[in-house]
Write a protein that holds these residues in place. Sequence first.
Motif, PDB file in Angstrom:
ATOM      1  N   GLU A  77     -10.064   2.377  -0.194  1.00 33.17           N
ATOM      2  CA  GLU A  77     -10.790   3.250   0.716  1.00 33.17           C
ATOM      3  C   GLU A  77     -12.087   3.727   0.053  1.00 33.17           C
ATOM      4  N   LYS A  78     -13.179   3.769   0.839  1.00 30.43           N
ATOM      5  CA  LYS A  78     -14.492   4.104   0.284  1.00 30.43           C
ATOM      6  C   LYS A  78     -14.500   5.472  -0.394  1.00 30.43           C
ATOM      7  N   ASN A  79     -13.857   6.455   0.205  1.00 24.84           N
ATOM      8  CA  ASN A  79     -13.850   7.798  -0.383  1.00 24.84           C
ATOM      9  C   ASN A  79     -13.106   7.817  -1.716  1.00 24.84           C
ATOM     10  N   ASN A 131     -10.158  13.210  -2.410  1.00 25.42           N
ATOM     11  CA  ASN A 131      -9.645  12.042  -1.690  1.00 25.42           C
ATOM     12  C   ASN A 131      -8.494  11.346  -2.407  1.00 25.42           C
ATOM     13  N   GLY A 147     -14.222   1.124   4.973  1.00 27.88           N
ATOM     14  CA  GLY A 147     -14.302   2.389   5.681  1.00 27.88           C
ATOM     15  C   GLY A 147     -13.282   2.489   6.788  1.00 27.88           C
ATOM     16  N   ASP A 148     -13.057   1.370   7.479  1.00 25.71           N
ATOM     17  CA  ASP A 148     -12.067   1.346   8.548  1.00 25.71           C
ATOM     18  C   ASP A 148     -11.451  -0.052   8.628  1.00 25.71           C
ATOM     19  N   ILE A 187      -3.746  -2.618  -0.584  1.00 28.95           N
ATOM     20  CA  ILE A 187      -4.595  -1.580  -0.006  1.00 28.95           C
ATOM     21  C   ILE A 187      -4.342  -0.285  -0.765  1.00 28.95           C
ATOM     22  N   GLY A 238      -5.138   3.626  -1.151  1.00 28.53           N
ATOM     23  CA  GLY A 238      -5.663   4.819  -0.491  1.00 28.53           C
ATOM     24  C   GLY A 238      -5.558   6.029  -1.393  1.00 28.53           C
ATOM     25  N   LEU A 254      -1.833   5.383   5.004  1.00 24.51           N
ATOM     26  CA  LEU A 254      -2.456   4.151   5.485  1.00 24.51           C
ATOM     27  C   LEU A 254      -1.626   3.486   6.581  1.00 24.51           C
ATOM     28  N   SER A 269       0.858  -1.191   0.000  1.00 14.14           N
ATOM     29  CA  SER A 269       0.000   0.000   0.000  1.00 14.14           C
ATOM     30  C   SER A 269       0.882   1.225   0.000  1.00 14.14           C
ATOM     31  N   ILE A 317      -3.606   1.650   9.224  1.00 14.67           N
ATOM     32  CA  ILE A 317      -4.202   0.435   8.666  1.00 14.67           C
ATOM     33  C   ILE A 317      -3.159  -0.671   8.605  1.00 14.67           C
TER      34      ILE A 317
END
Length: 316
Positions: free
Chosen positions: A102-104, A128, A154-155, A66, A68, A15, A10, A18
Amino acid sequence: MAVPRVFVSSTCYDLKYIRENIRYFINNMGFESILSEDGDVFYAPDQHTHDACLTEVQNCQMFVLIIGGRYGGSYKQEDKSITNKEYEEAIKNKIPVFALVEKNVWSDHFVYQKNRKNKNAESIIYPNADNVKIFDFIDEVRKSENNNAIYAFGDFKDIEQYLKKQWAGLLYNFLVNSIETKKVKDLFEEIHSATEKIEYYTKQVALNVGDVHTNILIKCYDIMLGSGVVQSLKGYWGIELSPQIVIGEESIDVLCNNNIKIDSSEGDSITLSGPPYVCSKIRYESLKRQYKELRNTLLKLLSEEKISAEDFKNVK
């Protein structure tokens, strides 16, 4: 005990929290987590650090991606990010990839998709994501021919639940496939057994109702099936042998039209294909001896049955 190694890839900056949580989660599952910033990657002195990460990916059994809002550093000044190259390395080595976004960022990706062909697309600001290359990376993952699932989180709790379900499914799939593989293996064993029985019954019928020449031919093939030289010549040099050929060619050199080349290497070596047919002196002497023994055995069988070699050549 060997445990699965999980490479976590990532962008490092946005992140970090995370990655710390996912490291704890992976280790708590009994697996080994591999994260570059924690010293898990071996940086060989003769390698660029970026290449060292790619090498480490090859040594892992699972890959967690991941994505971001930060694109991250470029791979050796190329157009793609280090994370992107690590992902491509996992795909190239057919390592299972579990991709999360990430959702955003995922939402901004859809806005980008809707506007990318507009004249003013370059002037659009995505709150974002710091680089639209992130969206191209997402498209690369989701448009892959396989292993292209992406989960928006989201998290960390979302990530934990997703990975637990996916890894449980991976284990289930492995167990089911193992059972199916055993079923297929058992089926092939049954087919093999049935084939042997058919060959046996066919042979017995031929021995009982066939003529003398046919019976001798069957006995000759039985002898050849247990001969190492027959298997070697076919497997390495593609030379098919029949009883008539062995009887007709008095030596392995004559059989190969004097195209056997002895190399200077030590040991029992032999090359594929030919001519010329290349092998070591040890292998040549072994093949020559085995061929001579096989031919003498067949000639002895013909002699016992009072069949001349000349007559036997015409047996079909």
